[in-house]
Design a protein around this motif. Sequence first.
Motif, PDB file in Angstrom:
ATOM      1  N   GLU A 196      -1.457   5.281  -4.511  1.00 35.18           N
ATOM      2  CA  GLU A 196      -1.967   4.519  -5.710  1.00 35.18           C
ATOM      3  C   GLU A 196      -0.400   4.555  -6.569  1.00 35.18           C
ATOM      4  N   GLY A 197      -0.081   3.466  -6.507  1.00 32.55           N
ATOM      5  CA  GLY A 197       1.084   3.502  -7.869  1.00 32.55           C
ATOM      6  C   GLY A 197       1.539   2.175  -8.080  1.00 32.55           C
ATOM      7  N   LEU A 198       2.574   1.980  -8.216  1.00 30.70           N
ATOM      8  CA  LEU A 198       3.078   0.734  -9.489  1.00 30.70           C
ATOM      9  C   LEU A 198       3.173  -0.306  -8.408  1.00 30.70           C
ATOM     10  N   THR A 201      -0.622  -1.264  -7.968  1.00 26.87           N
ATOM     11  CA  THR A 201      -0.864  -1.832  -8.748  1.00 26.87           C
ATOM     12  C   THR A 201      -0.699  -3.795  -8.448  1.00 26.87           C
ATOM     13  N   GLU A 202       0.383  -3.921  -8.678  1.00 29.66           N
ATOM     14  CA  GLU A 202       0.669  -4.813  -8.503  1.00 29.66           C
ATOM     15  C   GLU A 202       0.366  -5.833  -7.139  1.00 29.66           C
ATOM     16  N   LEU A 203      -0.480  -4.874  -6.037  1.00 30.61           N
ATOM     17  CA  LEU A 203      -0.216  -5.678  -5.079  1.00 30.61           C
ATOM     18  C   LEU A 203      -1.689  -5.515  -4.811  1.00 30.61           C
ATOM     19  N   GLY A 204      -2.708  -5.085  -6.084  1.00 33.96           N
ATOM     20  CA  GLY A 204      -3.907  -5.643  -5.692  1.00 33.96           C
ATOM     21  C   GLY A 204      -5.130  -4.322  -5.019  1.00 33.96           C
ATOM     22  N   LEU A 205      -4.245  -3.201  -3.992  1.00 28.87           N
ATOM     23  CA  LEU A 205      -4.805  -2.624  -3.385  1.00 28.87           C
ATOM     24  C   LEU A 205      -5.666  -1.608  -3.992  1.00 28.87           C
TER      25      LEU A 205
END
Lengths: 437, 321
Positions: A196-198, A201-205
């Motif tokens: 869980e990190g930036l 967030t970008e990858l939607g995982l």
Amino acid sequence: MSDTTTDAIVITNASLYGDTTADIVIVDGRISSLDRADAPAGARTFDASGLVALPGLVDIHTHLREPGREDAETIETGSRSAAQGGFVAIHAMANTTPTADTAGVVEQVASRGAEVGLVDVFPVGAVTVGLEGTQLSEMGAMANSRAKVRMFSDDGKCVHDPVLMRRALEYVKTFDGVIAQHAQDPRLTEGSQMHEGLVSTELGLAGWPAVAEESIIARDVLLAEHVGSRLHVCHLSTAGSVDIIRWAKAKGIDVTAEVMPHHLLLTDESVRGYDPRFKVNPPLRTQKDVDAVRAGLADGTIDVVATDHAPHPDEDKDCEWAAAAMGMIGLETAVGIVQKTMVDTGALSWRDVARVMSTTPARIGRDDQHGRPLEVGEPANVTVIDPKAAWTVDPTATASRSNNSPFGGIALPGRAVVTILRGRPTHIDDSLEGAFA
Amino acid sequence: MKHLLGTQDLSREDATLILDTTAQMAATQEREIRKLPTLRGRTVVNLFFEDSTRTRISFEAAAKRLSADVINFSAKGSSLSKGESLKDTALTLQAMGADAVVIRHWASGAADRLAQSGWMHGAVLNAGDGTHQHPTQALLDAFTMRRHLVADPDGKGLDGLTVAIVGDVLHSRVAGSNIALLKTLGANVVVVAPPTLLPFGMAAREDISVHYTLDDALDAHDLDAIMMLRVQRERMTGGGSGFFPSPEEYTRLFGLDRARMDRMPEHAIILHPGPMNRGLEISAEAADSPRSVIVEQVSNGVAVRMASLYLLLSGEEAPSE
């Protein structure tokens, strides 16, 4: 696992631990001398000029998949892969089908390992029945079986119930056992797919937060202190975990920790592109975490490097990210990655590598015939490394039955070229064809 | 442009080209005969691993109005539930000669995987992947905003406009796609959500204004547009994993009602990707007000999807990848 009588072998001009040039004369499975002049007539001779000799490597975290998933790996293919990677002993995790939670299963794994004979296979017993986390397995029976299990783990799952974890830690004191914990709070990681990190967030995982590992480690070191037991932390992966282990050791708590080669080298940036070869549990973390685990390994906070070799067949990786299995193979690349990330950067000497990949793992697993010094009279378990091999990883060129390596195309400086188990070569690199006179 | 996978890699040039093309497509839809011969003989597959009738019929209408042959392939379930794997489905579509695949999938990254794995060669158009991206939704939202809020819009972006996105940003591919595209087009982005429904790191972003109640956001900004996200009721409460205590509390803090609507500048418009939960995230008064462009979003959706298919398949290459 009786000693094997073999022909005499002489390894000449080896750099022992990377710092002392000597010969290694091996007779009857033991190191009989460090001077070639003492070699018996007719001994096979191998010139190891420029090569580093270490005590045979020990992996305390391997998945062999047999019994149950022989399509991914067998004890034989896994043993061969281990020998190629320079290992003389491996600890086979309990998450097989059936689970290694009874004396019968661990004895079967141990005896099949001995039959293959390429590495010593030490079965790890499950802490709880079926890895279900509800009832202790018969650890005493496994300890007293012919497999002499000393390490217990529900690896793949966390023993998250604090009472059960406490009881397990207490119970294994009877036979000097150790609980190797897969530290992952299940509630904090439901559905998790990556760190869980930036990037998540970008990858939607869905994220696997560092705190899910750190909170369990913090609880477990306190439990280990409270009951006075020995705890081993599997695949530590975060900067915060390093801090907690450092604190625990400063308090005198009997805890050891391991780090994986992939956590020394790769970050969550690799997940961009959704290639499931980079899907692993615990997940690839951030550069800050990579820096911290390297520093922790360098200063002794982290005790060992283990592979978490986790074979999966193609169909479990050649798919969409969320459907893919977690894990990566790593027995044959471990030495090269440790050299690249720790030795060539000056963080560890080869003598330190012997400590983190042989001596200490053998001590944690209570393998008394492994991790011994390269000295006269000791068992002839030797790994010879070519630190200048300079090779590029080809995932399909592996002895493992699976090829789910995340390191394809990565250049590594060195690799194991000869592995000797009790005086018998179990691996001789292709590049040394004919070098064994 | 070989594929349309997400908005984060879309250049301003490409995004503007799609919007301008959308305007042309929208104009053709006002003619008596709306069907264009552009993609005659090409095959477009709608590959849906997740139910979404609205999105599927929008893509289907778009492809048909361009005279493409359309195959609807509903592959419910997943390789997890022992259905056919994405790989085998892709090999099948390749064998059938699909020129473009419109994919909706429950797994984030499925469209990227389809485009990059080598399983098939056609163009891939992401119609929503997990909680990752839904690029045509963001493009239709941008098109709708540009049409209402930018004078003489052809060739222009959304420079200087302030747009609020309200609701479950954490799980929303619509929000993910919109934030990236709005930034690319020069808009100011305001995100309004409870901290539990914000993705990791968003509150720390300096290029976005984050507020934890809708009232705070209305106090702080003169909004040109407000986008209300759908609240998934079942995901939101109970079981110890609720992201907020109750639907009633959500409505009190984040719902768009008349009073809040009246606090926005007179020209401000209201968007919603649908389907709406009337009375939860948006009141009927707001949804049905003259400021609401929610129904127009649907028709613009067809035009955006026509433009996307046209640009991917007509051979007229967009300026850059």
